[in-house]
Design an enzyme around this catalytic site. Sequence first.
Site, short mmCIF file in Angstrom:
data_model
loop_
_atom_site.label_atom_id
_atom_site.label_comp_id
_atom_site.label_asym_id
_atom_site.label_seq_id
_atom_site.Cartn_x
_atom_site.Cartn_y
_atom_site.Cartn_z
N ILE A 169 -9.13 -0.85 4.28
CA ILE A 169 -9.37 -1.99 3.39
C ILE A 169 -9.41 -3.30 4.19
O ILE A 169 -10.32 -4.11 4.03
CB ILE A 169 -8.28 -2.04 2.29
CG1 ILE A 169 -8.39 -0.80 1.39
CG2 ILE A 169 -8.40 -3.32 1.47
CD1 ILE A 169 -7.21 -0.59 0.45
N THR A 187 -2.87 -7.62 -2.15
CA THR A 187 -3.45 -6.58 -3.00
C THR A 187 -2.98 -5.21 -2.50
O THR A 187 -3.61 -4.20 -2.81
CB THR A 187 -5.00 -6.62 -2.98
OG1 THR A 187 -5.44 -6.44 -1.63
CG2 THR A 187 -5.54 -7.93 -3.53
N ARG A 245 0.86 -3.71 -1.67
CA ARG A 245 2.01 -3.23 -2.44
C ARG A 245 2.96 -4.40 -2.65
O ARG A 245 3.19 -5.20 -1.73
CB ARG A 245 2.75 -2.10 -1.70
CG ARG A 245 2.06 -0.74 -1.78
CD ARG A 245 2.05 -0.14 -3.20
NE ARG A 245 1.38 1.14 -3.27
CZ ARG A 245 0.09 1.33 -3.57
NH1 ARG A 245 -0.69 0.30 -3.83
NH2 ARG A 245 -0.41 2.53 -3.62
N ASP A 250 -2.27 -8.85 -6.75
CA ASP A 250 -2.70 -7.73 -7.59
C ASP A 250 -1.57 -6.72 -7.74
O ASP A 250 -1.71 -5.73 -8.45
CB ASP A 250 -3.94 -7.05 -6.98
CG ASP A 250 -4.54 -5.99 -7.90
OD1 ASP A 250 -4.83 -6.33 -9.07
OD2 ASP A 250 -4.69 -4.83 -7.47
N GLU A 299 6.51 -4.17 -10.60
CA GLU A 299 5.39 -3.98 -11.54
C GLU A 299 5.54 -2.74 -12.42
O GLU A 299 4.99 -2.69 -13.53
CB GLU A 299 4.06 -3.91 -10.80
CG GLU A 299 3.87 -2.66 -9.97
CD GLU A 299 2.52 -2.63 -9.24
OE1 GLU A 299 2.20 -3.59 -8.53
OE2 GLU A 299 1.80 -1.62 -9.39
N HIS A 321 -2.77 -4.89 -10.86
CA HIS A 321 -3.10 -3.71 -10.05
C HIS A 321 -4.46 -3.13 -10.46
O HIS A 321 -4.58 -1.94 -10.79
CB HIS A 321 -2.00 -2.64 -10.18
CG HIS A 321 -1.87 -1.80 -8.93
ND1 HIS A 321 -0.66 -1.52 -8.35
CD2 HIS A 321 -2.80 -1.20 -8.14
CE1 HIS A 321 -0.85 -0.77 -7.27
NE2 HIS A 321 -2.14 -0.57 -7.12
P1 NAI Z 1 -4.96 2.40 5.94
O1 NAI Z 1 -3.92 3.43 6.22
O2 NAI Z 1 -6.40 2.70 6.20
O3 NAI Z 1 -4.61 1.07 6.77
C1 NAI Z 1 -3.34 0.53 6.87
C2 NAI Z 1 -3.28 -0.24 8.20
O4 NAI Z 1 -2.03 -0.93 8.22
C3 NAI Z 1 -3.35 0.66 9.43
O5 NAI Z 1 -4.36 0.18 10.30
C4 NAI Z 1 -1.97 0.52 10.05
O6 NAI Z 1 -1.98 0.60 11.46
C5 NAI Z 1 -1.57 -0.87 9.57
N1 NAI Z 1 -0.16 -1.15 9.65
C6 NAI Z 1 0.89 -0.30 9.59
N2 NAI Z 1 2.06 -0.98 9.74
C7 NAI Z 1 1.72 -2.29 9.88
C8 NAI Z 1 2.47 -3.49 10.08
N3 NAI Z 1 3.81 -3.44 10.17
N4 NAI Z 1 1.80 -4.64 10.18
C9 NAI Z 1 0.44 -4.67 10.12
N5 NAI Z 1 -0.32 -3.58 9.95
C10 NAI Z 1 0.32 -2.40 9.83
O7 NAI Z 1 -4.74 1.96 4.43
P2 NAI Z 1 -5.79 1.28 3.44
O8 NAI Z 1 -6.61 2.33 2.78
O9 NAI Z 1 -6.49 0.16 4.13
O10 NAI Z 1 -4.80 0.69 2.32
C11 NAI Z 1 -3.88 -0.34 2.63
C12 NAI Z 1 -2.89 -0.45 1.50
O11 NAI Z 1 -3.56 -0.95 0.33
C13 NAI Z 1 -2.32 0.91 1.04
O12 NAI Z 1 -1.18 1.25 1.78
C14 NAI Z 1 -2.00 0.68 -0.40
O13 NAI Z 1 -0.63 0.34 -0.50
C15 NAI Z 1 -2.85 -0.51 -0.81
N6 NAI Z 1 -3.80 -0.20 -1.86
C16 NAI Z 1 -3.84 -1.01 -2.98
C17 NAI Z 1 -4.73 -0.75 -4.02
C18 NAI Z 1 -4.83 -1.62 -5.24
O14 NAI Z 1 -5.45 -1.22 -6.23
N7 NAI Z 1 -4.26 -2.82 -5.25
C19 NAI Z 1 -5.61 0.43 -3.94
C20 NAI Z 1 -5.55 1.16 -2.70
C21 NAI Z 1 -4.66 0.87 -1.72
#
Ligand code: NAI
Length: 334
Positions: free
Chosen positions: A157, A234, A236, A260, A265, A297
């Site tokens: 994302i 957006t 958690r 979001d 929540e 959300h």
């Molecule tokens: P992803 O796993 O592809 O990317 C997460 C990135 O965060 C990785 O590159 C990782 O190395 C990095 N990361 C880990 N620890 C970190 C730290 N301490 N500081 C900075 N970066 C760090 O996950 P994706 O698909 O990009 O999703 C990200 C988050 O978005 C999910 O964990 C989920 O909680 C949230 N999400 C929210 C949605 C919504 O509807 N609001 C829907 C889908 C996901």
Amino acid sequence: MDVAVFSTKPYDRACLEAANAAAGRPHALRYLEPRLGPATAVLAAGAGAICVFVNDELDAATLAALSAQGVRLVALRCAGFNNVDLAAAAALGIAVGRVPAYSPHAVAEHTVALILALNRRIHRAYNRVREGNFALDGLLGFDLKDRVVGVVGTGRIGAVVARIMLGFGCRVMAFDPVEEPGLVAAGVRYAPLPELLAAADIVTLHCPLTPETRHLIDAAAVARMRPGVMLVNTSRGALVDTAAVIAGLKSGRIGYLGLDVYEEEAGLFFEDLSGQVIQDDVFTRLLTFPNVLVTAHQAFFTAEALAAIGEVTIGNISAFEATGVPRFPVSREG
Ligand code: NAI
């Protein structure tokens, strides 16, 4: 397989039914409205698998109750898995599957919608114009071009957000323990988090919620940010210490806040509470600020993402039935 689907909304049912039908109806899906928790685990009786969403609670007690009833698979219909005690699941022999990337674009584009709306105060303009108030006072925005956007977490994302903001002509900084060479080549500059916080006009969070990232944005982080910064979450809710952010809004350190997700929540979001008195005083305080925009959300909520959620969830269940492992398993390592 018999599957108990918790926290079912009409759109969940529609996307799971469509995907199950497309696969030839291999699974018997039982739709339940309640959220999963220790008190509602009993509703899964007779099911070999359960399907859950972001605010279902899969702590050790709930997982033990599910296991005792014969549940062997947790199929998350979301990407994040912070609500699952993975150690307890592993100890009980319960497999966990998720939908790792249903549409990073859905979440990234909603993030940008919040940035644009906050900057140009679209939420306020909409109401004004409907009331016949065509004054511009208080609606002043800024050009995004040349502004510094700090992207925290450049996974699926965050990477899309970074590229969209590069398209606006922003200078994009990023913090992630794992750097993405493609983003560097596109012009993103990685920096340590304190440096990013000190430099960014807009900070947007896209890292997962883990013990290390809980309250990543606390009072100390707020104090490091530029006066008038825009903060967008957006990802958690618990990445942000809401009390610290409210203090930052009151002092003016935070100039704009787009959310979001919210730490508490569960029990609020996804429900129509418009006829009730909301008991969460911290949340209602957030809603009083003119420079705060909250969506409940909904960043994931596009037609494309729902279709992918249905398809991957049914695929996870089918793969588990065939091989004992979901197509996209979650382990403690992620
Ligand atoms: P992803 O796993 O592809 O990317 C997460 C990135 O965060 C990785 O590159 C990782 O190395 C990095 N990361 C880990 N620890 C970190 C730290 N301490 N500081 C900075 N970066 C760090 O996950 P994706 O698909 O990009 O999703 C990200 C988050 O978005 C999910 O964990 C989920 O909680 C949230 N999400 C929210 C949605 C919504 O509807 N609001 C829907 C889908 C996901």
